[in-house]
Scaffold this motif. Structure first.
Motif, PDB file in Angstrom:
ATOM      1  N   SER A 123      -2.134   7.177  15.720  1.00  0.00           N
ATOM      2  CA  SER A 123      -0.806   6.564  15.664  1.00  0.00           C
ATOM      3  C   SER A 123      -0.742   5.454  14.621  1.00  0.00           C
ATOM      4  O   SER A 123       0.230   5.333  13.873  1.00  0.00           O
ATOM      5  N   LEU A 124      -1.787   4.626  14.551  1.00  0.00           N
ATOM      6  CA  LEU A 124      -1.837   3.577  13.528  1.00  0.00           C
ATOM      7  C   LEU A 124      -1.801   4.180  12.127  1.00  0.00           C
ATOM      8  O   LEU A 124      -1.071   3.694  11.246  1.00  0.00           O
ATOM      9  N   LEU A 125      -2.564   5.227  11.911  1.00  0.00           N
ATOM     10  CA  LEU A 125      -2.590   5.865  10.597  1.00  0.00           C
ATOM     11  C   LEU A 125      -1.253   6.508  10.265  1.00  0.00           C
ATOM     12  O   LEU A 125      -0.803   6.471   9.106  1.00  0.00           O
ATOM     13  N   CYS A 126      -0.595   7.081  11.257  1.00  0.00           N
ATOM     14  CA  CYS A 126       0.714   7.709  11.026  1.00  0.00           C
ATOM     15  C   CYS A 126       1.737   6.690  10.551  1.00  0.00           C
ATOM     16  O   CYS A 126       2.573   6.985   9.690  1.00  0.00           O
ATOM     17  N   ARG A 127       1.692   5.495  11.096  1.00  0.00           N
ATOM     18  CA  ARG A 127       2.691   4.490  10.744  1.00  0.00           C
ATOM     19  C   ARG A 127       2.386   3.825   9.408  1.00  0.00           C
ATOM     20  O   ARG A 127       3.306   3.433   8.692  1.00  0.00           O
ATOM     21  N   HIS A 128       1.111   3.684   9.073  1.00  0.00           N
ATOM     22  CA  HIS A 128       0.773   3.004   7.830  1.00  0.00           C
ATOM     23  C   HIS A 128       0.776   3.937   6.625  1.00  0.00           C
ATOM     24  O   HIS A 128       1.034   3.500   5.513  1.00  0.00           O
ATOM     25  N   ALA A 129       0.490   5.214   6.847  1.00  0.00           N
ATOM     26  CA  ALA A 129       0.439   6.154   5.728  1.00  0.00           C
ATOM     27  C   ALA A 129       1.548   7.200   5.796  1.00  0.00           C
ATOM     28  O   ALA A 129       1.637   8.051   4.927  1.00  0.00           O
TER      29      ALA A 129
END
Length: 802
Positions: A120-126
């Motif tokens: 989820s963190l990666l989805c929002r940042h990238a």
């Protein structure tokens, strides 16, 4: 259109909005309070023992027994025993303590942990989100914008590499799919662990009876007792763990004190110099002497960190500090003392009569063996309970993000957040767990299977963490490479040692993960193709406007909720419905219930509401946003919130309401929270005839009468605040909404039949026509997702040629 007199009352709203929901299991608000008292932290640390550390604390039951088997044996020189102890000590120190406690726990997603938190963190940042119906407005969510506590753009060491990596991920769909598959592999291995851990823990705990029974009899007791305990464990899941959860922490605490006490006794009584084995030299000497056999035995040593991932996965129920305190002050030293005690006993008992005498119970003094056996079984049940609950939670997250078929999710507690039960998954896990227990009947092969599942999840976490370090924390790429190289090398060594035992049980988690991964990929692919068909065949607003103010059809009383996955445009099922039946309700709401890549969406940000066409058409679009850990409300509560929020949108639209706006193609959407979040918002009240007459006689009200009609048992009133004033058009719109709500709500759902279009490849035809359709027919439909009664449901069938 007829109806009883309708009233708009004016009275002051509640003085303040209610506090955030309380998690009674942890005693903390869902939105973690930054400043916690020491009393709260210590209470959470104590409670975390039963939830987080049940699996990890029972590992001494089977580590030595799984290690000293066919691959190596402990000789009279104690080099193998001390070498295994050295490996256990440094593995516990480097992986759970250094990696998880001091590094991975800090990569939380607004207080939540686990594989999906990192994804989820990666989805929002990238912006590599696999959800198709994402909107720009989702990025305005408070939790969406809140970064991890280590992100700091001002001290970024290498922003150029991070930005180039981000753009590369956003441009190439193949890399996005690889990232999703990587996260799903970790998820599938967690599910496999949910099958293997209960079998291994319970079977190892029950194996203590073999020391009190003859070799001919104990084999007839172990298996039936283990299976009976497993059946009882899964059968009690529907009651919820909150009913017996208060017993979990004391059981694990007593168990940890028990194994540490036994460890101290064995060290002092048998070999006080066993502490020398903590030197890394014994690891080198162990591998040098045993060579290939020692390398293969690492698959048994690996089991000492079984359950470490739970520290990160269960972070949402506790705070980082509480988990760190519990592990460093109690769990870690207790485990080290337990392993040292077993090694001290084995170092002075080299004569092995049978294989079971290497296990945990042989080092337990005879006088307390039976009480320890009972405590061990209880601790094994607690550890199994934790992984089962975690499996339910992660499958719910997969289903929320469109990667798993819809299943029935039962919330076993209205007060404790996160307590869920999934009947289909529960009984599937029970059957698989019984199958591997009966099939293997051996701690060694069960350990081989469980070890591979555990180390695979850790490898996935290491890979995702390296991306989080660069993209989310914006640290140096060399730091990420160092993290992967150091921990990845350790885990790759254990992974290879587990994988080499493919035929000795390690094939089980691979087979389970392959089956679940196939289900997830087929469902995700079919859902994407179905959504693409919806987007390509949606009806434009111009088509709706061309029908004129009357829309050329009959408007019947009531509210029609058209469930769709589209966030813009008119779904094809609506035109299909109107073409065949030119009539629908006086108020029509296009309802989209979707998940966003954040753990929780606050009630004040739950709804996105907007008009479709002119306001006199009484057509609305409502997008309901949930996080992947949010609890969906039941139908009655949801209907009230929905109608009340639309009423607040109507009232706010007549004034210059200062709310967030998002332009989405042809609709202007407004963020409107639930009724409880508005200090001066509209409240919805449903009352019987007598109650309305009483209220009318005791308060000053302004009545808006509609033509007389058949009297209903229940009437609807909106309680409007004194200010700001609402204009005439908005008042008329509210009156229509009240009349429609009083007449009832009907759910119009699409029942799609997905077929691969002509010219598709054989693989696509097989996946869509057989795989996806089989899963769709055997999964919960949208009726269950909305929790609506069948009497209020109208399904519109369509064939999707994708």
């Amino acid at each position: 259109m007829g109806g009883p007199p309708l009233k708009l009352e004016r009275e002051r709203a509640l003085p303040s909005s209610p506090p955030p929901p309380m998690d009674l299991e942890t005693g903390a608000h869902r939105n973690h309070v930054k400043k916690e008292s020491w009393r709260t932290v210590l209470t959470l640390a104590y409670q975390s023992l039963g939830v987080v550390y049940g699996d990890l604390s029972t590992s001494p039951l089977y580590v030595y027994k799984s290690t000293f088997a066919e691959d190596i044996s402990h000789s009279e020189t104690n080099e193998e025993i001390f070498g295994v102890l050295s490996f256990v000590f440094w593995t516990l120190t480097l992986v759970p303590l250094l990696k998880y406690v001091f590094i991975v726990l800090r990569a939380d997603d607004n207080g939540e942990g686990g594989t999906f938190a990192l994804y989820s963190l990666l989805c929002r940042h990238a912006r590599v989100n696999a959800l198709p119906n994402r909107q720009v407005a989702d990025e305005d969510l408070s939790e969406y914008k809140k970064d991890s506590n280590l992100a700091d753009t001002s001290c970024s060491k290498n922003p150029s590499f991070g930005s180039s990596l981000k753009s590369t991920l956003e441009k190439h769909r193949v890399l996005q799919r690889i990232l999703l598959v990587l996260a799903l592999i970790g998820t599938c291995m967690v599910i496999g662990d949910g099958v293997l851990t209960p079998a291994l823990s319970v079977f190892s705990a029950v194996s203590g009876v073999e020391l009190s029974l003859s070799k001919e009899h104990h084999k007839y007791v172990e298996l039936p007792v283990s299976c009976a305990i497993l059946v009882a464990l899964f059968a009690l899941q529907h009651y919820g763990t909150h009913r017996v959860g208060f017993l979990f922490a004391p059981v694990v605490l007593i168990w940890l004190l028990c194994i540490s006490g036994i460890g101290i006794y064995n060290i002092l009584h048998w070999n006080p110099h066993v502490y020398k084995a903590l030197s890394p030299y014994y690891m080198y000497n162990f591998l040098k002497k045993t060579q290939r056999g020692g390398w293969m035995s690492l698959g048994g040593i690996l089991l000492c960190i079984t359950g470490s991932e739970a520290m990160f996965a269960d972070l949402g129920h506790f705070s980082q500090l509480s988990i760190k305190i519990a592990f460093t002050t109690l769990v870690y030293p207790s485990l080290i003392l337990a392993y040292m005690g077993q090694a001290a006993y084995l170092s002075t008992h080299h004569v092995i009569e049978s294989d079971y005498q290497i296990g945990f119970y042989v080092s337990v003094p005879d006088k307390i063996r039976w009480p320890v056996l009972v405590i061990a079984i209880l601790a094994a049940v607690v550890g199994s309970q934790a992984i089962i609950t975690g499996t339910f939670s992660i499958i719910k997250q997969c289903s929320s993000l469109g990667c798993f078929p819809k299943v029935k999710i039962v919330h076993t507690s209205s007060k404790v957040h996160g307590q869920i039960y999934i009947p289909e998954i529960n009984w599937t896990l029970m059957l698989l767990c019984l199958a591997v227990t009966i099939g293997f009947r051996d701690t060694k092969r069960l350990g081989n299977a469980s070890g591979l599942a555990v180390i695979t999840v850790m490898l996935v976490t290491t890979c995702l963490m390296s991306l989080v370090i660069v993209l989310c924390w914006e640290k140096s790429v060399f730091l990420a490479i160092g993290f992967v190289f150091f921990f990845g090398t350790i885990e790759a060594l254990y992974f290879s040692a587990s994988l080499i035992k493919f035929l000795q049980g390690a094939w089980v988690p691979i087979a389970l993960a392959f089956i679940f991964l196939l289900i997830m990929c087929v469902w995700h692919y079919g859902s994407l193709k179905k959504y693409e068909f919806d987007v390509q065949n949606k009806v434009s607003i111009n088509w709706l406007l061309s029908l004129g103010p009357s829309l050329g059809i009959v408007r019947v009383r009531g509210i029609g909720l058209i469930h769709t996955e589209l966030v813009t445009g008119i779904p094809a099922i609506f035109s299909h419905f109107v073409t065949n039946l030119p009539a629908f309700h006086q108020v029509l709401i296009f309802l989209c219930i979707k998940s966003v890549p954040v753990p929780h969406v606050g009630p004040e940000e739950r709804f996105l509401i907007g008009h479709i066409g002119p306001r006199e058409y009484r057509l609305y679009r409502c997008i309901v946003r949930y996080g992947y850990r949010d609890v969906h409300k039941d139908d009655t509560e949801f209907e009230k919130d929905l109608v009340c929020s639309i009423a607040e949108y109507i009232r706010a639209g007549s004034t210059e309401f200062n709310a967030d706006m998002a332009k989405e193609e042809d609709d202007k959407m407004t963020v409107v929270g639930t009724c409880s979040t508005h200090v001066d918002g509209i409240l919805l009240r449903e009352e019987g005839k007598d109650e309305i007459e009483t209220a009318a006689g005791t308060s000053e009200v302004r009545e808006m009468k509609s033509p007389p009609a058949m009297q209903l048992k229940k009437r609807v009133r909106f309680i409007v605040p004194d200010s700001p004033q609402i204009d005439k058009a908005a008042r008329e719109e509210l009156q229509d909404l009240m009349e429609a709500r009083e007449a009832g709500v009907a759910y119009i759902l699409g029942n799609s039949y997905v077929r691969a279009k002509q010219g598709s490849s054989m693989l696509k035809k097989f996946v869509i026509n057989y795989g996806y359709e089989f899963l769709r027919r055997n999964s919960r439909g949208p009726t269950h997702a909305l929790s609506v009664p069948h009497a209020s449901t109208l399904e519109v069938g369509m064939i999707y040629n994708v």
